[in-house]
Design a protein around this motif. Structure first.
Motif, PDB file in Angstrom:
ATOM      1  N   PRO A   4       8.817  10.975   8.148  1.00  0.00           N
ATOM      2  CA  PRO A   4       9.332  10.878   6.782  1.00  0.00           C
ATOM      3  C   PRO A   4      10.697  11.547   6.648  1.00  0.00           C
ATOM      4  N   THR A  60       0.862  -1.175   0.000  1.00  0.00           N
ATOM      5  CA  THR A  60       0.000   0.000   0.000  1.00  0.00           C
ATOM      6  C   THR A  60       0.904   1.232   0.000  1.00  0.00           C
ATOM      7  N   GLU A  61       0.298   2.387  -0.160  1.00  0.00           N
ATOM      8  CA  GLU A  61       1.100   3.612  -0.182  1.00  0.00           C
ATOM      9  C   GLU A  61       1.812   3.821   1.152  1.00  0.00           C
ATOM     10  N   GLN A  62       1.135   3.452   2.239  1.00  0.00           N
ATOM     11  CA  GLN A  62       1.727   3.623   3.558  1.00  0.00           C
ATOM     12  C   GLN A  62       2.887   2.646   3.770  1.00  0.00           C
ATOM     13  N   LYS A  63       2.754   1.399   3.278  1.00  0.00           N
ATOM     14  CA  LYS A  63       3.832   0.422   3.431  1.00  0.00           C
ATOM     15  C   LYS A  63       5.045   0.775   2.573  1.00  0.00           C
ATOM     16  N   SER A  95       6.033   3.804   1.777  1.00  0.00           N
ATOM     17  CA  SER A  95       6.651   5.090   2.100  1.00  0.00           C
ATOM     18  C   SER A  95       7.908   4.858   2.931  1.00  0.00           C
ATOM     19  N   GLU A  96       8.827   5.818   2.844  1.00  0.00           N
ATOM     20  CA  GLU A  96      10.066   5.689   3.601  1.00  0.00           C
ATOM     21  C   GLU A  96       9.765   5.903   5.074  1.00  0.00           C
ATOM     22  N   TYR A  97      10.533   5.235   5.901  1.00  0.00           N
ATOM     23  CA  TYR A  97      10.329   5.318   7.339  1.00  0.00           C
ATOM     24  C   TYR A  97      11.678   5.512   7.994  1.00  0.00           C
TER      25      TYR A  97
END
Length: 124
Positions: A53, A41-44, A46-48
């Protein structure tokens, strides 16, 4: 002329090692796809980084001095790794081992003095 049957155990060992390493790499990916754990998904995607961010380009270059400090750390860390076994066995090895280690430590000390004089240890 050559008897290649002596190399059969080595080839078998390499084959088993290749098979096991491939299994450890690819089986978790296959099982993840088959069990449905792979649902990007977009949340998974995304950079962390530390809970927020990234605020900089992740491909930004580090200062060269960072690498110099890292290389110097590795060199002196290896010195410590050589010192312990030497210290344990120095009395059984004799004067030759003691002299060789003193030459080794002197070379490292000269390297440290050189790096210090060149400013490799200074950080702004």
């Amino acid at each position: 002329m050559f008897d290649l049957s002596h190399y059969l155990p080595i080839l078998m060992f390499l084959g088993v090692a290749l098979l096991l390493s491939s299994a450890f790499v690819f089986l978790p990916m296959i099982v993840g796809r088959l069990t449905g754990a792979h649902q990007p998904t977009e949340q998974k995607l995304s950079e962390y980084e530390c809970g927020f961010p990234a605020f900089e380009d992740p491909r930004s270059q580090f200062d060269v001095r960072f690498y110099l400090i890292a290389i110097l750390f590795i060199i002196f860390d290896l010195e410590a790794a050589f010192l312990y076994p030497w210290a344990v066995s120095v009395f059984t090895l004799g004067w030759t081992a003691w002299i060789s280690m003193m030459v080794f430590i002197a070379e490292l000390a000269l390297g440290l003095v050189y790096a210090w004089k060149k400013g490799a240890l200074d950080w702004e």
